[in-house]
Design a protein around this motif. Structure first.
Motif, short mmCIF file in Angstrom:
data_model
loop_
_atom_site.label_atom_id
_atom_site.label_comp_id
_atom_site.label_asym_id
_atom_site.label_seq_id
_atom_site.Cartn_x
_atom_site.Cartn_y
_atom_site.Cartn_z
N ALA A 81 0.84 -1.20 0.00
CA ALA A 81 0.00 0.00 0.00
C ALA A 81 0.87 1.25 0.00
O ALA A 81 2.08 1.19 0.27
CB ALA A 81 -0.91 0.00 1.23
N GLU A 82 0.26 2.39 -0.28
CA GLU A 82 1.04 3.63 -0.35
C GLU A 82 1.74 3.97 0.97
O GLU A 82 2.79 4.57 0.96
CB GLU A 82 0.13 4.79 -0.77
CG GLU A 82 -0.10 4.78 -2.27
CD GLU A 82 -0.71 6.08 -2.76
OE1 GLU A 82 -1.89 6.31 -2.44
OE2 GLU A 82 -0.01 6.85 -3.45
N GLN A 87 0.22 -6.05 1.65
CA GLN A 87 -1.13 -6.60 1.70
C GLN A 87 -1.18 -7.79 0.77
O GLN A 87 -0.46 -7.83 -0.22
CB GLN A 87 -2.13 -5.61 1.09
CG GLN A 87 -2.33 -4.35 1.85
CD GLN A 87 -3.33 -3.48 1.08
OE1 GLN A 87 -2.97 -2.44 0.59
NE2 GLN A 87 -4.57 -3.91 0.97
N LEU A 160 -8.55 -1.97 -3.38
CA LEU A 160 -7.16 -1.52 -3.42
C LEU A 160 -7.03 -0.07 -3.86
O LEU A 160 -5.95 0.53 -3.71
CB LEU A 160 -6.34 -2.43 -4.36
CG LEU A 160 -6.26 -3.91 -3.95
CD1 LEU A 160 -5.53 -4.72 -5.01
CD2 LEU A 160 -5.56 -4.08 -2.59
N ILE A 280 1.63 0.23 -4.81
CA ILE A 280 0.63 1.20 -5.25
C ILE A 280 1.27 2.58 -5.12
O ILE A 280 1.96 2.87 -4.14
CB ILE A 280 -0.66 1.07 -4.40
CG1 ILE A 280 -1.26 -0.32 -4.64
CG2 ILE A 280 -1.66 2.18 -4.74
CD1 ILE A 280 -2.50 -0.62 -3.85
N SER A 286 -2.48 5.13 -7.94
CA SER A 286 -3.59 5.05 -6.99
C SER A 286 -4.79 5.79 -7.58
O SER A 286 -4.67 6.89 -8.11
CB SER A 286 -3.10 5.61 -5.67
OG SER A 286 -4.01 6.52 -5.15
#
Ligand code: ARG
Length: 297
Positions: A81-82, A87, A160, A280, A286
């Motif tokens: 994730a950012e 994940q 996501l 991401i 994103s």
């Protein structure tokens, strides 16, 4: 040419219980069993090759009741994730014979700090098999039809916060997108349009500025699209001369690793490995709330 940002960290499943116990794709035949010691040697050679190229490979044990678990690509879709949290969206396998694999993968990932989720499970909700999904260009490109269901694309995009571009797979022998598509760098990919319906084949070719096109026969007999890329090195199960010439002209090194025992189950190098370092915000833009783009019908 800019390299892929991902492809330096994989998970894989050591083949302690690899067999052909059932038939869920056209390659499998319970009368043609893999040779255990040969499969073991081929798998270890593949892992050592990746490590030799500087990739990290983490190994999960195989469940004794899950002969296809060696195809680790299908355990789930890993992304970072950012905010840096790893994940994994666990697969919801189409065939019940493989569903128990994620029961073991979930705690394995959770113990290692991955946030885990599902889009469907235990036969309820959308099917998702991660061998159908690849970050490329401005989206997660996801094949659907034989294994992953269209509904899973919506869940992935929303959960996501990304763009998902769907491609309809129609070829029974290329039942996962990774049998027909291999991103090489930001502009190039190995593609086999014969896996897809006409509109999706056109959509795929439009996504890849410089495609290396495989014929249906090349894809099915050599598994050349089921390859992986570590930096500028393409690790392949086989490489037809024409394909090698193009890859070398583009500046890639080609390393061939024989994993032929695993072809008996219908998978090759990509299927045996699962990259968990797609970020991401770096490898996938994103897109708040997500977006799904489907090819015209
Ligand atoms: N026997 C396995 C199945 O049919 C093979 C999976 C191949 N994996 C892949 N990522 N294409 O599910």
């Amino acid at each position: 040419m800019s390299e892929l940002g991902w492809g330096h960290h994989y998970i894989a499943v050591e083949p302690t219980h690899f067999r052909i116990d059932y038939v869920i794709n056209p390659f499998m035949d319970t009368a043609v069993q893999p040779d255990g010691p040969t499969a073991w040697r081929q798998w270890h050679e593949m892992v050592e090759t990746l490590r030799g190229l500087g990739a990290r490979v983490d190994v999960l044990p195989q469940r004794s009741d899950a002969p296809d678990m060696v195809y680790a690509m299908n355990l789930g879709l890993g992304v970072v994730a950012e905010d840096g949290t790893p994940q994994v969206v666990l697969s919801h396998m189409r065939y019940p014979q493989r569903r128990m694999e994620t029961d073991s993968a979930q705690p394995w990932f959770a113990e290692r700090g991955f946030a885990t989720s599902y889009v469907g499970r235990d036969g309820v909700g959308a099917h998702l098999e991660a061998g159908d999904a690849f970050a490329f260009g401005d989206a997660l490109v996801v094949g659907y039809g034989p294994r992953t269901e269209e509904l899973a694309l919506k869940h992935l995009a929303a959960d996501l916060g990304i763009r998902v571009r769907g491609l309809r797979i129609t070829h029974p022998g290329m039942y996962h997108l990774d049998l027909a598509f291999c991103p090489l760098d930001e502009r190039r990919a190995i593609v086999c349009p014969a896996a897809l319906d006409e509109e999706s084949a056109a959509a795929l070719l439009a996504l890849v500025p410089e495609p290396l096109v495989l014929t249906e026969e090349e894809a099915l007999t050599t598994f050349a699209a089921n390859s992986i890329v570590v930096g500028r090195t393409v690790v392949m199960p086989a490489c037809p001369d024409r394909v090698r010439a193009q890859l070398e002209e583009w500046g890639f090194d080609v390393v061939v690793v024989d994993v032929s025992e695993f072809h008996k189950g219908g998978g090759s190098i990509r299927c045996l490995t699962n990259p968990v370092d797609v970020r991401i915000g770096r490898d996938l833009p994103s897109v708040p709330n997500g977006e799904v783009v489907l090819p015209p019908v």
